[in-house]
Design a protein around this motif. Structure first.
Motif, short mmCIF file in Angstrom:
data_model
loop_
_atom_site.label_atom_id
_atom_site.label_comp_id
_atom_site.label_asym_id
_atom_site.label_seq_id
_atom_site.Cartn_x
_atom_site.Cartn_y
_atom_site.Cartn_z
N PRO A 103 0.97 4.83 49.64
CA PRO A 103 -0.25 5.64 49.77
C PRO A 103 -1.50 4.79 49.93
O PRO A 103 -2.57 5.15 49.43
N ALA A 104 -1.40 3.68 50.60
CA ALA A 104 -2.54 2.77 50.74
C ALA A 104 -3.71 3.46 51.45
O ALA A 104 -3.52 4.40 52.23
N LYS A 105 -4.90 2.95 51.21
CA LYS A 105 -6.11 3.45 51.86
C LYS A 105 -6.69 2.33 52.73
O LYS A 105 -6.57 1.16 52.40
N TYR A 160 -9.13 6.28 55.40
CA TYR A 160 -7.88 6.98 55.69
C TYR A 160 -6.84 6.64 54.64
O TYR A 160 -6.68 5.48 54.25
N THR A 161 -6.11 7.66 54.17
CA THR A 161 -5.01 7.47 53.24
C THR A 161 -3.70 7.62 53.99
O THR A 161 -3.44 8.68 54.59
N TYR A 162 -2.87 6.59 54.01
CA TYR A 162 -1.61 6.64 54.72
C TYR A 162 -0.67 7.66 54.07
O TYR A 162 -0.50 7.67 52.85
#
Length: 211
Positions: free
Chosen positions: A121-123, A112-114
Motif C-alpha cells: 500500500p505504498a504512497k 497516490y496510494t498503490y
C-alpha cells in the motif's frame, strides 16, 4: 469483470459504428473456458478489429478477450526491447509483443496510494508525469500503427493490420526509419510471434534478435 468489459464494448458499438477498438483490460475464467459473452460479441460484430492487452501475470493462462480470435493480443517487451517483459503473459495465443516497460506519460498531480501488488500500500507523490509498465501500454502502440495505416490509405482496420504485417518482411530483422512518420523496428518470426520496439531512428537503432 467480464460483465463490465462486455457491457462497455456493447455501449461503444451501440452509439457509433466502430472499426477499431483498443482494450487495455481483460480477465480470466473458471477452467480457462472462453467466455460466451465475448464469443457472442465477435460473432455479432465481426467487422470490428479489437487490439487487446495480454495481461501482466507472467502466465500462459488465457487472458480474455485477448486469447480469443479474432482479437489481436498484445504482450509486453522489456525495456531492453529485446526480450519479453518479466511480467508479461505469453503463449501461443499472444499475437504480438510491443514495448511495455518504463513508458513515460502524463499523470495527475498529487499523492497516490498503490492498490495493486507489488507496491501496495505504498504512497507516492506525482508531479504531472509517471513511468508506466504493462501490456495495457503495449496494446495502444499496436493500435497506433493500425490507425496510422488507416489514416494513410483509408483502409478499414483489418486491412490496415494486414498491411502493417506485410510491411515487416521475414527474418532477419528489418529496420526502417519511419512507418508513416514513426521510427520503428520490428522482427518477425513465422506463425506465432512478432516483436515490436519503438526505437530511435534506424541508423542508431540497436541490433535486435528474435527470441
Amino acid at each position: 469483470i467480464e460483465h463490465v468489459l462486455f457491457s462497455t464494448l456493447e455501449a461503444l458499438t451501440g452509439t457509433h459504428p466502430r472499426d477499431l477498438i483498443n482494450l487495455s483490460a481483460g480477465t480470466y475464467t473458471r477452467q480457462d473456458l472462453p467466455p460466451l459473452s465475448f464469443t457472442d460479441f465477435f460473432t455479432r460484430h465481426s467487422g470490428i478489429t479489437l487490439v487487446a492487452a495480454a495481461g501482466n501475470d507472467r502466465t500462459a493462462r488465457p487472458f480474455w478477450p485477448a486469447a480469443l480470435k479474432p482479437p489481436i493480443s498484445v504482450g509486453a517487451l522489456g525495456a531492453d526491447r529485446l526480450h519479453r517483459a518479466w511480467f508479461s503473459n505469453y503463449g501461443a495465443w499472444v499475437d504480438v509483443y510491443a514495448l511495455g516497460e518504463g513508458l513515460v506519460n502524463a499523470f495527475a498531480t498529487g499523492l497516490y496510494t498503490y492498490q495493486e501488488p507489488p507496491k501496495r500500500p505504498a504512497k507516492q507523490a506525482f508531479t504531472g508525469m509517471a513511468r508506466w509498465s504493462g501490456t495495457s501500454f503495449s496494446a495502444p502502440l499496436v493500435a497506433g500503427l493500425i490507425v496510422a495505416e488507416m489514416a494513410r490509405t483509408g483502409a478499414p482496420a483489418a486491412d490496415a493490420w494486414a498491411a502493417v504485417l506485410a510491411a515487416l518482411g521475414p527474418l532477419p530483422i528489418m529496420l526502417f526509419q519511419g512507418f508513416n512518420g514513426f521510427p520503428w523496428a520490428a522482427a518477425f518470426a513465422p506463425a506465432t510471434y512478432l516483436f515490436w520496439a519503438m526505437l530511435r531512428p534506424a541508423a542508431r537503432a540497436p541490433n535486435l534478435h528474435a527470441m
